[in-house]
Design a protein around this motif. Sequence first.
Motif, mmCIF file in Angstrom:
data_model
loop_
_atom_site.group_PDB
_atom_site.id
_atom_site.type_symbol
_atom_site.label_atom_id
_atom_site.label_comp_id
_atom_site.label_asym_id
_atom_site.label_seq_id
_atom_site.Cartn_x
_atom_site.Cartn_y
_atom_site.Cartn_z
ATOM 1 N N PHE A 116 73.791 102.281 35.370
ATOM 2 C CA PHE A 116 73.965 102.164 33.924
ATOM 3 C C PHE A 116 73.019 101.136 33.315
ATOM 4 O O PHE A 116 72.618 101.268 32.155
ATOM 5 N N VAL A 117 72.658 100.113 34.056
ATOM 6 C CA VAL A 117 71.737 99.099 33.523
ATOM 7 C C VAL A 117 70.282 99.492 33.719
ATOM 8 O O VAL A 117 69.377 98.779 33.280
ATOM 9 N N SER A 118 70.025 100.621 34.365
ATOM 10 C CA SER A 118 68.652 101.072 34.575
ATOM 11 C C SER A 118 68.011 101.473 33.248
ATOM 12 O O SER A 118 68.674 102.044 32.369
ATOM 13 N N PRO A 119 66.725 101.217 33.081
ATOM 14 C CA PRO A 119 66.042 101.650 31.857
ATOM 15 C C PRO A 119 65.704 103.139 31.854
ATOM 16 O O PRO A 119 65.280 103.670 30.833
ATOM 17 N N MET A 120 65.889 103.813 32.980
ATOM 18 C CA MET A 120 65.519 105.209 33.092
ATOM 19 C C MET A 120 66.634 106.116 32.552
ATOM 20 O O MET A 120 67.780 106.018 33.007
ATOM 21 N N PRO A 121 66.323 106.994 31.604
ATOM 22 C CA PRO A 121 67.363 107.856 31.019
ATOM 23 C C PRO A 121 68.122 108.668 32.056
ATOM 24 O O PRO A 121 69.346 108.831 31.957
ATOM 25 N N GLU A 122 67.423 109.183 33.068
ATOM 26 C CA GLU A 122 68.101 110.010 34.059
ATOM 27 C C GLU A 122 69.093 109.204 34.887
ATOM 28 O O GLU A 122 70.115 109.725 35.353
ATOM 29 N N ASP A 123 68.819 107.905 35.090
ATOM 30 C CA ASP A 123 69.755 107.053 35.822
ATOM 31 C C ASP A 123 71.036 106.840 35.021
ATOM 32 O O ASP A 123 72.136 106.808 35.580
ATOM 33 N N ARG A 124 70.902 106.679 33.724
ATOM 34 C CA ARG A 124 72.091 106.467 32.898
ATOM 35 C C ARG A 124 72.952 107.731 32.846
ATOM 36 O O ARG A 124 74.187 107.654 32.846
#
Length: 234
Positions: free
Chosen positions: A127-135
């Motif tokens: 959730f804290v990742s800047p990558m949209p796919e990770d969120r």
Amino acid sequence: MQAFSQVLGAEVPWIEWPLSPNLVPDTPVILDLLEFCAGAAGEPIQGAYHSYYRHHHLSWDRDAGLARFVADVNLLFRRNAVAYELTATGQARRLLPQAIANTIGWALFQTGDAETDRLLEAARQRFVSPMPEDRQDALEKLWDAFERLKTLEPGVNKRAQADALLDRVAPRGSGFREALGREAVELTSIGNSFRIRHSETTQEALTSLDQVDYLFTRMFAFVRVILKGTGRGG
């Protein structure tokens, strides 16, 4: 410079190098570039002077150089109100509102079920990742953890197990217990109606990261109340 360009092109092929003064890369690409540079950052330490060759001996301090690189990048982020930062290890992450960051950062996962704990921890990290796919992946894993939480209490079926779970959080018949029950039903409906855990053509896709963030924080708040109320962390 040639070696840098070649290795960068192999590891971050979607970036144009040298950077164009007229074209700003997408944010995830910029963050990939910063992480790439952080992976090689170090500080040259000038040593003794070699009179014959007229140069100084140099040594390499990886930790000091990385710390300086991270500090310089984060200073630029802060001065330009960019809601990202590099961690001490050089990994990019986005900055969350303080209340959400505190809740997510300090939550404990001790459900007694290793897979549920793994899903919750994976959701938190992504959730804290800047990558949209990770969120998006974080949202999916959080919903999967929610479905597993429903089956952790004894019961003849999943409905009975879910009711037993909520009964441990608030007394049956109380207003808060009723509110928890309604919220559980609504969250289940959201998971079945939107493209979170499944990809049937009848499910509606989420159209923005704001929607992902909203649903994640709503579900995480519910899960945390359940964890705290049943002695499983929180």
